[in-house]
Design an enzyme around this catalytic site. Sequence first.
Site, PDB file in Angstrom:
ATOM      1  N   VAL A  45     102.142  99.161  69.022  1.00 51.18           N
ATOM      2  CA  VAL A  45     102.102  98.431  67.749  1.00 51.18           C
ATOM      3  C   VAL A  45     100.888  97.505  67.701  1.00 51.18           C
ATOM      4  O   VAL A  45     100.171  97.437  66.700  1.00 51.18           O
ATOM      5  CB  VAL A  45     103.413  97.648  67.514  1.00 51.18           C
ATOM      6  CG1 VAL A  45     103.322  96.830  66.224  1.00 51.18           C
ATOM      7  CG2 VAL A  45     104.601  98.600  67.443  1.00 51.18           C
ATOM      8  N   CYS A  46     100.642  96.795  68.818  1.00 52.45           N
ATOM      9  CA  CYS A  46      99.492  95.882  68.882  1.00 52.45           C
ATOM     10  C   CYS A  46      98.177  96.617  68.668  1.00 52.45           C
ATOM     11  O   CYS A  46      97.251  96.098  68.040  1.00 52.45           O
ATOM     12  CB  CYS A  46      99.433  95.183  70.232  1.00 52.45           C
ATOM     13  SG  CYS A  46     100.865  94.217  70.642  1.00 52.45           S
ATOM     14  N   THR A  47      98.091  97.805  69.218  1.00 47.92           N
ATOM     15  CA  THR A  47      96.863  98.599  69.087  1.00 47.92           C
ATOM     16  C   THR A  47      96.569  98.867  67.613  1.00 47.92           C
ATOM     17  O   THR A  47      95.428  98.723  67.157  1.00 47.92           O
ATOM     18  CB  THR A  47      97.005  99.917  69.871  1.00 47.92           C
ATOM     19  OG1 THR A  47      97.213  99.596  71.257  1.00 47.92           O
ATOM     20  CG2 THR A  47      95.765 100.784  69.741  1.00 47.92           C
TER      21      THR A  47
END
Length: 213
Positions: A45-47
Site C-alpha cells: 500500500v505504501c508503495t
Amino acid sequence: MATLRLGDKAPNFTAQTTEGEINFYDYLGDRWGVLFSHPADYTPVCTTELGAVAKYKDEFAKRNTKVLALSVDGIESHKGWVNDINETQNTTVNFPIIADEDRKVSSLYDMIHPNADETLTVRSVYVIGPDKSIKLIITYPASTGRNFEELLRVIDSLQLTAYQKVATPANWKHGEEVVISPAVSNEEAEKLFTKGFKEIRPYLRLTPQPNLD
C-alpha cells in the site's frame, strides 16, 4: 508526549532522510507542509501511496506545499525501496523520506498506536500551516491507502478559509460555492462578497468562491 491536537505548534525535529539531514522547520520555510507516515518499507500500500504523491508534485507546488514522508526503516532500506517505487509506479520520488529507526519523530507525532501495532506507525497525516501550527490530522489504519485527491481538496479549503471569512460545505471542491461565516453580518457580507450571496437561512448563506478571478 501528549497527543497533538489541531492548533498545536507542530514539533520541530532534525532527522536523516533520503535527501540528507533535514531540519523540519527549515525544510518548510514559509510554506505549507504535509508530513505523513508509513508502516514500513517494501509494503504494497505504501508503495502505491508514495508513487501517487510523486505524481502530484505539481499540484502540491501550486499550493505552496512541501511534502515529507516517514518510515521506521533505515536510509539504505529507503533508497532501495525508492528504486522499487519508481519502477513499479512509473514515477520518480521527488520528496524526502525520513529514516526513523529510533522512533523519535514517530513518538513526537504520536504515530505509533500500540493497540494497532506496537512497532509500526499507522498512516498518519499532518497538514501544517506557514505559522507551524497543525491544521489537519487524519489517521488511517495500516491496511487502508490514503486518498490524496482528498488531501489536496482539504488543503484548498484550509488555504481559502485561512484568508477569507468563509467555510467550505460538504463535498466542496475548488471553484464551487462556499458558506459565509456566521460571524459576518449581511451588511458586512455585501461589502466583502461582491459577487453577491443567497440566504437560505440566516445561518446558512452561500456565495461564489471569493478568491477566484
